[in-house]
Scaffold this motif. Structure first.
Motif, PDB file in Angstrom:
ATOM      1  N   SER A  50     -10.396   0.962  -2.947  1.00 46.30           N
ATOM      2  CA  SER A  50      -8.932   0.899  -2.985  1.00 46.30           C
ATOM      3  C   SER A  50      -8.453   0.299  -4.292  1.00 46.30           C
ATOM      4  O   SER A  50      -7.490   0.776  -4.886  1.00 46.30           O
ATOM      5  CB  SER A  50      -8.407   0.021  -1.857  1.00 46.30           C
ATOM      6  N   SER A  51      -9.120  -0.773  -4.723  1.00 51.50           N
ATOM      7  CA  SER A  51      -8.617  -1.416  -5.936  1.00 51.50           C
ATOM      8  C   SER A  51      -8.839  -0.503  -7.131  1.00 51.50           C
ATOM      9  O   SER A  51      -8.035  -0.487  -8.061  1.00 51.50           O
ATOM     10  CB  SER A  51      -9.251  -2.792  -6.132  1.00 51.50           C
TER      11      SER A  51
ATOM     12  N   GLU B  18     -12.787  -3.050  -0.024  1.00 54.37           N
ATOM     13  CA  GLU B  18     -11.606  -2.588  -0.770  1.00 54.37           C
ATOM     14  C   GLU B  18     -11.861  -2.375  -2.251  1.00 54.37           C
ATOM     15  O   GLU B  18     -10.934  -2.302  -3.044  1.00 54.37           O
ATOM     16  CB  GLU B  18     -10.434  -3.560  -0.594  1.00 54.37           C
ATOM     17  N   GLN B  19     -13.141  -2.274  -2.643  1.00 54.75           N
ATOM     18  CA  GLN B  19     -13.402  -2.010  -4.060  1.00 54.75           C
ATOM     19  C   GLN B  19     -12.915  -0.612  -4.433  1.00 54.75           C
ATOM     20  O   GLN B  19     -12.418  -0.395  -5.543  1.00 54.75           O
ATOM     21  CB  GLN B  19     -14.894  -2.139  -4.357  1.00 54.75           C
TER      22      GLN B  19
ATOM     23  N   ALA C 296      -9.479 -11.567  -9.943  1.00 50.57           N
ATOM     24  CA  ALA C 296      -8.823 -10.318  -9.570  1.00 50.57           C
ATOM     25  C   ALA C 296      -7.440 -10.225 -10.209  1.00 50.57           C
ATOM     26  O   ALA C 296      -7.008  -9.152 -10.629  1.00 50.57           O
ATOM     27  CB  ALA C 296      -8.706 -10.219  -8.054  1.00 50.57           C
TER      28      ALA C 296
ATOM     29  N   ALA D  17     -11.326  -8.151  -3.816  1.00 51.92           N
ATOM     30  CA  ALA D  17     -11.887  -6.812  -4.039  1.00 51.92           C
ATOM     31  C   ALA D  17     -12.483  -6.647  -5.426  1.00 51.92           C
ATOM     32  O   ALA D  17     -12.293  -5.624  -6.080  1.00 51.92           O
ATOM     33  CB  ALA D  17     -10.834  -5.727  -3.770  1.00 51.92           C
TER      34      ALA D  17
ATOM     35  N   ALA E  52      -6.063  -7.431 -12.647  1.00 54.19           N
ATOM     36  CA  ALA E  52      -4.851  -6.662 -12.349  1.00 54.19           C
ATOM     37  C   ALA E  52      -3.894  -6.618 -13.538  1.00 54.19           C
ATOM     38  O   ALA E  52      -3.170  -5.647 -13.723  1.00 54.19           O
ATOM     39  CB  ALA E  52      -4.144  -7.236 -11.122  1.00 54.19           C
TER      40      ALA E  52
ATOM     41  N   ARG F 136       0.824  -1.211   0.000  1.00 52.23           N
ATOM     42  CA  ARG F 136       0.000   0.000   0.000  1.00 52.23           C
ATOM     43  C   ARG F 136       0.855   1.256   0.000  1.00 52.23           C
ATOM     44  O   ARG F 136       0.484   2.272  -0.579  1.00 52.23           O
ATOM     45  CB  ARG F 136      -0.914   0.024   1.225  1.00 52.23           C
TER      46      ARG F 136
ATOM     47  N   PHE G 255      -5.189  -7.633  -4.763  1.00 58.27           N
ATOM     48  CA  PHE G 255      -5.465  -7.461  -3.335  1.00 58.27           C
ATOM     49  C   PHE G 255      -5.596  -8.806  -2.651  1.00 58.27           C
ATOM     50  O   PHE G 255      -6.015  -9.790  -3.249  1.00 58.27           O
ATOM     51  CB  PHE G 255      -6.735  -6.642  -3.129  1.00 58.27           C
TER      52      PHE G 255
END
Ligand SMILES: Nc1ncnc2c1ncn2[C@@H]1O[C@H](COP(=O)(O)OP(=O)(O)OP(=O)(O)O)[C@@H](O)[C@H]1O
Ligand SMILES: [Mg+2]
Lengths: 266, 260
Positions: free
Chosen positions: B129-130, B126-127, A152, A93, A156, A50, A89
């Protein structure tokens, strides 16, 4: 150390509500290589990612990504810089209101003006890479945790970022998909030259693909080197972690008062 | 003793800085110039979720409010033999007060709480954040369309509320209480002034729309990312925006009656 590092972290200090997480961390992530970050649970590996993505501010020290100090540039520049970063993540997410296909298409639609037919191809290629092309029309809630994480991952890498950070990519995967993911990360790195940061507890898998490993514990880098060097290291920290021994210099427990005292405390 | 004073001061500072942050947030929403081609479909999507889906509760409540206003009004007016003025009473109460205020309160309960919970949950999972890590500003992609959809929806809903309420009053007055339909409408149109009554109602509803939506999205965006955090923010949205609607209504009415 190296001359060609994509991410340079210098003297990083960070604390969560007065509890120090990092005290003086230095890390170099070399361009085009796979760098593994390992360490006991709760040492701040997710926090480190982060900090690299500038989602949180350090108390001291600097993080340079591609020549820019990500904590000093303005919002606009930061969002621009992030287009070249991908992050998987720890808990997937995914956007729960749109399908798997739309999730993977999301960054493509937002950042490019590609025609729909091309977007479809790109998304299907990414989903195929993680073995979930067949689930394109499902909603995220209809997938298992491990499958969500693979979606995810597809999201990404949708735009082939220069830097990709995987937060525990292997967690919750069966041996087969684990093998596929290990290969996928390696392939992305070799074919597309994606600089990769892998945070993981799976020592053998990570050691098999990483070019360089940092071991962090108690707010510091306690060891670093090529995987082979660490595996054969004689340092007690490294030995304990790499071989998974319960007792040793690295405590398994979150700091607490004496166990017996706590149990009989009224 | 000093400890108390210090605590009071500290909470005062906290409130002020929170208000400041929320104010900056609002200014950013209003003065941002996004690319219309991208933002328009997002706003339309939210208009459906926020506006269209609130329609039923608005229409049903408006019918009842209009009907009950007519009944109560008739009861009082007939004591003075002024029951022919019922149309005027119903129309004025609805355009000036009940329309914007009740629509605002219902909107806070129906759409505001939903907005806060949705955004808060996106933050918790965390949607948001992503999205940030993809280089997409959630303030722009998630909050902005919802804010504007709310700001556009409520004034329109208020107008619909007022119209339906007046119709409800008409049904009770004419069909039930037996007031002559011609008298009902002509008294109404003779006494309702566009500037003084209709416009002031619209202005009120625009102010309520901005405030309620602002509170809802801000609470969602700054929620503490836990289950309790979301429940707390949702409650706060409903409480703060209801109080804000009632308080602002009093202030606006004072200004409008005094100034115009
Ligand atoms: N929001 C927060 N507030 C306070 N402390 C936090 C917060 N988030 C994390 N921490 C603390 O920071 C430390 C590091 O957390 P982090 O999630 O980075 O660990 P991690 O190394 O990723 O662990 P894991 O391997 O289990 O994912 C933890 O000890 C945790 O207690
Ligand atoms: Mg973690």
């Amino acid at each position: 150390m190296q001359t060609d590092s994509l991410v340079t972290i210098r003297d990083l200090h960070f604390a969560h509500d007065n509890r120090s997480i990092f005290s003086g961390v230095n890390i170099d992530i070399e361009r085009g290589k796979i760098t593994a970050i390992m360490g006991p649970s709760g040492t701040g590996k997710t926090t480190l990612l982060r900090l690299i993505g500038a989602q949180i501010q350090p108390d001291k020290g600097e993080v340079i990504v591609n020549g820019q100090n990500v904590h000093q540039i303005n919002r606009r520049e930061l969002y621009h810089a992030r287009r070249d970063m991908g992050m998987l993540f720890q808990n997937a997410a995914l956007f729960t209101n749109i399908s798997v296909f739309e999730n993977v298409a999301f960054p493509i639609r937002e950042h490019t003006n590609l025609p729909e037919s091309l977007i479809r191809k790109l998304v299907l290629i990414k989903l195929e890479a993680v073995g979930l092309r067949g689930s394109a029309n499902l909603m995220p809630s209809e997938l298992s945790g491990g499958m969500q994480r693979r979606v995810a991952l597809a999201r990404a890498i949708a735009l082939d970022p220069a830097l990709i950070m995987y937060d525990e990519p292997f967690a919750g995967q069966d041996p087969i998909s684990m093998g596929v993911l290990v290969k996928l990360i390696k392939t992305l790195n070799e074919v597309l030259g994606m600089t990769s940061v892998v945070v993981s507890h799976d020592v053998p898998e990570t050691a098999s693909i990483a070019d360089y490993v940092y071991l962090i514990a108690e707010g510091k880098v306690v060891a670093q080197g090529k995987p082979a060097e660490l595996l054969t290291s004689s340092s007690p920290h490294v030995k304990q972690f790499m071989q998974g021994l319960p007792d040793g210099v690295v405590p398994f427990h979150y700091p607490a008062k004496d166990y017996i005292e706590d149990l009989f405390d009224v | 003793m000093f400890e108390r004073v210090r605590e009071l001061g500290r909470s005062g500072i906290d409130v002020c800085s929170e208000m400041g942050r929320a104010g900056i947030f609002l200014i950013r929403m209003i003065f941002r110039r996004p690319r219309l081609i991208k933002v328009f479909p997002l706003v339309v999507e939210q208009l459906y979720a926020i506006g269209v889906l609130s329609l039923i509760i608005m229409v049903v409540s408006a019918l009842f409010i209009g009907m009950v206003t007519a009944l109560q009004g008739y009861h009082t007016l007939s004591k003075f033999g002024a029951d022919t003025q019922l149309g005027q009473l119903v129309a004025l109460s609805l355009t000036r007060e009940l329309g914007p205020v009740v629509a605002g309160l219902l909107f806070a309960g129906r759409a505001g709480s939903a907005l806060t919970a949705e955004i808060g949950l996106m933050k918790t999972t965390e949607q948001l954040s992503s999205m940030e890590m993809m280089g997409i500003d959630p303030l722009w992609r998630v909050i902005y369309p919802r804010f504007w959809a709310g700001v556009i929806s409520l004034p329109v809903l208020s107008l619909i509320f007022t119209a339906v309420g007046i119709y409800g009053g008409y049904v009770v007055a004419v069909k039930w209480l037996g007031i002559d339909a011609g008298t009902f409408w002509s008294n109404m149109s003779a006494s309702v002034d566009f500037h003084l009554d209709v416009l002031s109602g619209i202005i009120k509803s625009i102010v309520f729309a901005v405030v309620v939506t602002w509170i809802a999205v801000y609470e969602g965006y700054t929620t503490e990312p836990t289950a309790e955090g979301i429940s707390l923010s949702t409650t706060r949205t409903v409480v703060y925006s209801s109080l804000a609607v009632l308080g602002l209504d009093f202030m606006l009415t004072t200004i409008m009656l005094g100034g115009w």
